[in-house]
Design an enzyme around this catalytic site. Structure first.
Site, PDB file in Angstrom:
ATOM      1  N   SER A 141     -58.142 -25.078 -31.812  1.00 27.58           N
ATOM      2  CA  SER A 141     -58.515 -25.302 -33.108  1.00 27.58           C
ATOM      3  C   SER A 141     -59.329 -26.551 -33.072  1.00 27.58           C
ATOM      4  O   SER A 141     -59.182 -27.399 -32.100  1.00 27.58           O
ATOM      5  CB  SER A 141     -57.176 -25.718 -33.793  1.00 27.58           C
ATOM      6  OG  SER A 141     -57.575 -26.149 -35.008  1.00 27.58           O
ATOM      7  N   TYR A 154     -49.144 -30.187 -34.673  1.00 27.99           N
ATOM      8  CA  TYR A 154     -50.035 -29.188 -34.251  1.00 27.99           C
ATOM      9  C   TYR A 154     -51.269 -29.634 -33.419  1.00 27.99           C
ATOM     10  O   TYR A 154     -51.568 -29.056 -32.655  1.00 27.99           O
ATOM     11  CB  TYR A 154     -50.399 -28.384 -35.420  1.00 27.99           C
ATOM     12  CG  TYR A 154     -51.483 -27.242 -35.330  1.00 27.99           C
ATOM     13  CD1 TYR A 154     -51.218 -26.245 -34.703  1.00 27.99           C
ATOM     14  CD2 TYR A 154     -52.666 -27.634 -35.519  1.00 27.99           C
ATOM     15  CE1 TYR A 154     -51.986 -24.941 -34.357  1.00 27.99           C
ATOM     16  CE2 TYR A 154     -53.750 -26.464 -35.497  1.00 27.99           C
ATOM     17  CZ  TYR A 154     -53.226 -25.081 -34.976  1.00 27.99           C
ATOM     18  OH  TYR A 154     -54.263 -24.090 -34.678  1.00 27.99           O
TER      19      TYR A 154
END
Length: 260
Positions: A141, A154
């Site tokens: 990501s 995250y």
């Protein structure tokens, strides 16, 4: 790319029951690959396999469990005789301010975003080494490069996965130069990923620093757009790949503006 540029290739895709994973599986099938699809949700997974056609094999599995990852590999070998490319696509988000992150949150982020990738690399690599060629593609990501408020856990897990991949790439470079380790960095994607995140406390983008907004900018991409980049990367790329054309430049600019 050729319509059949994946013909005669066997590709494993984890997290294939929806979102980017399903789109990657269908793109691979259109381009001629034999695909082994893995996910926990049997119904949606079987539907994706049906759309992929006769050269698709579904394996209901939880890739946060090493034995399940081994079973995915074993079924791929049993069905198709080999694996050419392994795509680690499983991940899970979280929306929680740093001071509210719990031990369970950290454990979940590492388990879902890093261990699932580690297991895939450890299971398939001896096979690829024996064959002398192949690719491991880890879907990360952009937040692994440019963290956001309330996404710290995250982002940290994705950054750990990135470092794991980069270190492994260096380990393999001397002994197995034709074995590629690729990391793909999507930005914002129009899927239900956020709905499945822990916490789900969303930050108002208007409250983010301008340099952060610049780093994560760009129009959201569809799962299909990201899938095409992932598949191209699986076929040819080495190193890092960004799904948005200007993302790397934005990341570099963001990093240059951080306090020294």
């Amino acid at each position: 790319m050729s319509h059949r540029d994946f013909a005669d290739r066997v590709v494993v895709v984890t997290g294939a029951s929806g979102g980017v994973g399903a789109a990657v599986a269908e793109e691979l099938a259109r381009r001629g690959a034999s695909v082994v699809l893995a996910a926990r949700r049997a119904g949606p997974l079987e539907e994706v396999a049906r759309r992929c056609g006769d050269l698709a094999h579904a394996v209901v599995a939880d890739v946060t469990k090493r034995d399940d990852v081994r079973r995915i590999f074993d079924e791929a070998i049993s069905k198709f005789g080999r694996v050419d490319i392994w795509i680690n696509n499983v991940g899970r988000g979280i929306g929680r301010p740093l001071l509210e992150i719990t031990d369970d949150d950290v454990d979940a982020m590492i388990r879902d975003n890093m261990k699932s990738v580690l297991y895939g690399m450890q299971v398939v690599t001896p096979h690829l080494q024996e064959r002398g060629t192949g690719a491991i593609v880890n879907v990360s990501s952009l937040l692994g490069r440019t963290p956001l408020p309330s996404r710290a856990a995250y982002a940290a897990a994705k950054a750990a996965m990135m470092s794991l991949s980069e270190a492994f790439r260096i380990e393999l470079a001397g002994s197995h130069p034709h074995l590629r380790v690729v990391v793909v960095y999507p930005g914002r994607i129009t899927t239900d990923f956020g709905q499945n995140a822990l916490g789900q406390r969303m930050m108002d983008s208007g409250k983010l620093p301008a340099e952060v907004l610049a780093a994560i900018g760009g129009a959201p991409q569809t799962a299909e757009e990201v899938a095409r980049v992932v598949c191209d990367a699986a076929l040819n790329s080495r190193g890092d790949v960004y799904t948005q054309p200007d993302a790397f430049a934005r990341v570099r600019e963001y990093l240059e503006k951080q306090p020294g």
